[in-house]
Structures are given as C-alpha cells and as structure tokens.
Scaffold this motif. Structure first.
Motif, PDB file in Angstrom:
ATOM      1  N   GLN A  56      25.839  40.880  67.450  1.00 49.92           N
ATOM      2  CA  GLN A  56      25.304  39.815  66.604  1.00 49.92           C
ATOM      3  C   GLN A  56      24.263  40.345  65.625  1.00 49.92           C
ATOM      4  O   GLN A  56      24.187  39.911  64.473  1.00 49.92           O
ATOM      5  CB  GLN A  56      24.670  38.723  67.465  1.00 49.92           C
ATOM      6  N   GLN A  57      23.449  41.277  66.093  1.00 55.10           N
ATOM      7  CA  GLN A  57      22.335  41.776  65.294  1.00 55.10           C
ATOM      8  C   GLN A  57      22.626  43.120  64.624  1.00 55.10           C
ATOM      9  O   GLN A  57      21.730  43.736  64.053  1.00 55.10           O
ATOM     10  CB  GLN A  57      21.095  41.898  66.180  1.00 55.10           C
ATOM     11  N   ARG A  77      25.939  42.549  59.756  1.00 55.93           N
ATOM     12  CA  ARG A  77      25.097  41.377  59.505  1.00 55.93           C
ATOM     13  C   ARG A  77      25.474  40.638  58.212  1.00 55.93           C
ATOM     14  O   ARG A  77      25.583  39.411  58.197  1.00 55.93           O
ATOM     15  CB  ARG A  77      23.621  41.782  59.462  1.00 55.93           C
TER      16      ARG A  77
END
Length: 417
Positions: free
Chosen positions: A358-359, A364
């Motif tokens: 996710q990060q 991103r």
C-alpha cells in the motif's frame, strides 16, 4: 512444457498494443515488418533479454511479455517501458507509433482488419472462417493477460476458486475502452462487452465467460477442454484449433505452463499502470487463496450466474457499478450489503494488501490515481468532455500515445493540448 512453480512464486505479464500512423492515428498493419526489423528476418517472436515481442491475430497489434515468470513486479515497469520506448523509436522511422487502451476509438474492423499472414497463419484463417474476426471483440481489442502459476491440483483448485471470485469486478478497476466507432459506446469496458459473446458460435469455448468451479486438472479436461474440442470438430476437422488456447473464458488454465491466465484486464495508458493493477490483483487473489475472508468451500459453491450479473454491471459502469449481492460482498469481507465498484476496490486495497505494498514508493502514484480518479475509461470520458468529434478524439488519444511513449499516467482533460 515449462516446469511447475509454486503459487505466487512468479508471474507472467502480456501487454498488447496497436500500431498506428503517427499523424492520423489510423491503425497500421505492419507488426510483421516491425518484427522483421527487430530480428533481421521474418519471425513471429523476438526475445529481448527478459522480455519478448510477438505477433497477434491482427497485423496492427503486437504483444510485449516477460519470457519467464518474474517474482518481483517492482522491477518490471522500467524494463517494459524501456522496450516500449525502443519500439517507438523504430516505429518513428515508419511514421508510426504504439497506441494504448483496450480499443481503437474509431477503427472500422470490417474494412481495416488484416490478419497475420506468416507462420501459423492457418490458425488465424481458421478463426476467421469460423468466427468472423473482422469485428470488435476480435481485431479491435488490446488486453493484459496475467498468468499466475500453480503446482499440483491442490494449488490449482485454490487458485481457480480465488481468481473466479475476483473476475467480475476487474472492469471496475481496469476498464479502458469507453469509445468505439467514434463515439461513447455506452459501456466503460466495451472491449469486454464485445468479448463476452465473440466466440459464442461455439458456446463451450467460453461458457458464461466467468468459469464454473473446477476441482482438479482432470475435471478441467473432462468438463472444459474435451467438450469444446468435440463441439468445434465439425468446423475444424483438421484439429487446427483443438488446443487449450481455444478456451476464452475470463480466466483459463494453461497447463502447458502450469498457470491460470486472467484475460479480463484492459490495457492501460502505460506499462506502469498495468503492472500496478497486476500488483493489486495478485495480492487480493493471494488473500482469497489463503482464505482470509472466506473458506475454500464457500468460494467454490458461489453461483456462476451471480458472478455474471456483477460482471455485466461492471462492464457497463465500471467504478460506479452498483454491487448489491450481499453474499458476494460478504465473501470479500465487505461490511455492507451494497456498494459501488470503487468502494469495494478501496476496501480490498485497505484490508487485503500488505501495508508495505500500500505504501510502496514504486506504486503510490498509480494506486492513488486509480482509487481516487477511477479507471482509465472514466478519465478518458472526462477528457472528451462529451466532444466526440474526430479532431477532439484524436487529441485525447494522441495524449494517451504520449503517455505510453513517456511512461506516465493519464489524469484527464489537463493532458489535452
């Protein structure tokens, strides 16, 4: 036949792009000429290190893929983009370039289709004779195929069940084909609207597009492969098409490489965008495979008809499709009985993707654009502003070609010069 590798230990990516005139953006049937320049002789495939270029049915379409399963997708965007840039450099000498998205916005396949005429041409001639390939769903489509491996029947059954559940909502994430025939088609994923019936002359080759539950490889052969070979035999007495690739469901078993191939994802504006979608899909499938939100039995008994209903809604409305099947949403761990496609994908992203993914600095930008602004089809429609004149569509799709050439995302109207 390639050796089997365990589930989620490597992945295969195939991306199809059309070749168009650099000035007019009309399709150019010169894939054979491009491959000949690459190889120095007429061939259907050219290996370029870890990647390869190969032909497709239509002469204006060419495919880029990795030659062996890759365990880490993060290294692939730069690799794929480098090849795209190299090919565009060669095409520039032919006054041509690559165009992304899943459909050409104004191609007339009835008069512009040229089939691959070289090695294995008998396969394409057979397809055309039986199915009529000079139409949408055949010669005007570009997709990403995502290959997920399995080793043995236990992994096959679990992987098939997990993939089957996620197929209906993939257009909500990846639709990129709202324009055809020079106008809005009425569907965000018009490629899939055509694809879901394109081979229905032989119904056993595609079923309801979403595959039924299959428990092992022998059952697959008995229930899927053998019936379609028998059904097409009257049209294909020499057995030219009686191979596992005749099966065109949204996900198909490719036993020759011990993988299940997902075929329902539209090509995006650049390889980076497609690989980001692949990253999301892989992790959601892995979570289902590991039975994080529902048991294997619960996944396998879920009805195909219900999945097809969801698929058709997502083909039409993509991220804004209403999903109101409480049982389906419960299988995916969604807390309510109704949602839009974009809400479900946000939930899956937040709950099933590892925090490190996710990060990730690599993904991103693409994750943010997809989840906040919707699939590429939605962004294309915003960019058209309801102006479907040839001049304006050309400006939109020229900007998309620029995105592919430069390896960047398409955010919408601000891209149009």
């Amino acid at each position: 036949m390639k050796p089997a590798i365990p589930a989620f230990s490597g992945f295969g990516i195939e991306l199809e792009y059309m070749i168009v005139d650099r000035d007019t953006l009309a399709v150019l049937p010169i894939a054979d000429r491009l491959l000949q320049v690459l190889a120095g002789r007429q061939v259907s495939e050219v290996e370029c290190g870890r990647l390869a270029w190969s032909n497709e049915l239509a002469l204006h379409v060419i495919e880029l893929k990795n030659t062996d399963p890759e365990a880490d997708l993060e290294s692939l965007p730069a690799l794929f983009q480098s090849e795209v840039s190299r090919i565009n450099g060669l095409l520039e000498t032919m006054n041509a370039r690559l165009m992304p998205t899943a459909m050409h916005p104004w191609m007339n396949p009835r008069i512009e289709t040229r089939l691959w005429p070289h090695d294995h041409a008998e396969i394409y001639r057979s397809y055309d004779r039986i199915f009529d390939c000079k139409r949408h769903g055949w010669s005007n489509l570009q997709s990403m195929h995502l290959n997920l491996p399995f080793a043995g029947d236990t992994e096959f059954a679990r992987l098939h069940a997990a993939i089957r559940l996620i197929l209906p909502i993939l257009p909500a994430l990846a639709a990129s084909s709202p324009i055809a025939g020079g106008r809005f088609s009425g569907f965000l994923d018009f490629r899939m609207e055509n694809y879901r019936t394109h081979q229905m002359m032989i119904p056993s080759t595609m079923g309801q597009v979403i595959p039924d539950t299959i428990l092992d490889s022998e059952s697959y052969r008995q229930q899927i492969l053998l019936p379609m070979y028998r059904e097409i035999e009257a049209y294909d007495p020499d057995g030219v098409l009686q191979q596992e690739w005749l099966n065109v469901r949204a996900a198909v078993a490719r036993f020759v490489r011990h993988a299940i191939e997902i075929r329902i994802i539209d090509v995006q504006e650049c390889p980076y965008a497609n690989l980001a979608i692949a990253e999301i899909v892989i992790h959601v499938v892995r979570a289902l495979y590991q039975q994080e939100t529902a048991s294997l039995t619960e996944q396998q008994v879920f009805g195909t008809d219900r999945l097809v209903t969801i698929l058709r809604a997502c083909i039409e409305q993509a991220d804004q499709a209403i999903i109101a099947d409480h049982g389906y949403l419960a299988l995916l761990g969604f807390p309510s009985a109704r949602c839009e496609g974009k809400e479900l994908w946000q939930h899956l992203f937040n709950s099933l993707l590892p925090l490190r993914i996710q990060q990730s600095d690599v993904w991103r930008e693409s994750f943010t654009l997809l989840l906040q602004q919707g699939p590429l089809a939605r962004r294309i429609l915003r960019a058209t502003g309801q102006d479907f004149s040839r001049e304006h569509l050309a400006a939109v799709y020229r900007a998309l070609c620029d995105c592919l050439e430069e390896g960047r995302l398409f955010s919408g109207a601000q891209e149009i010069a």
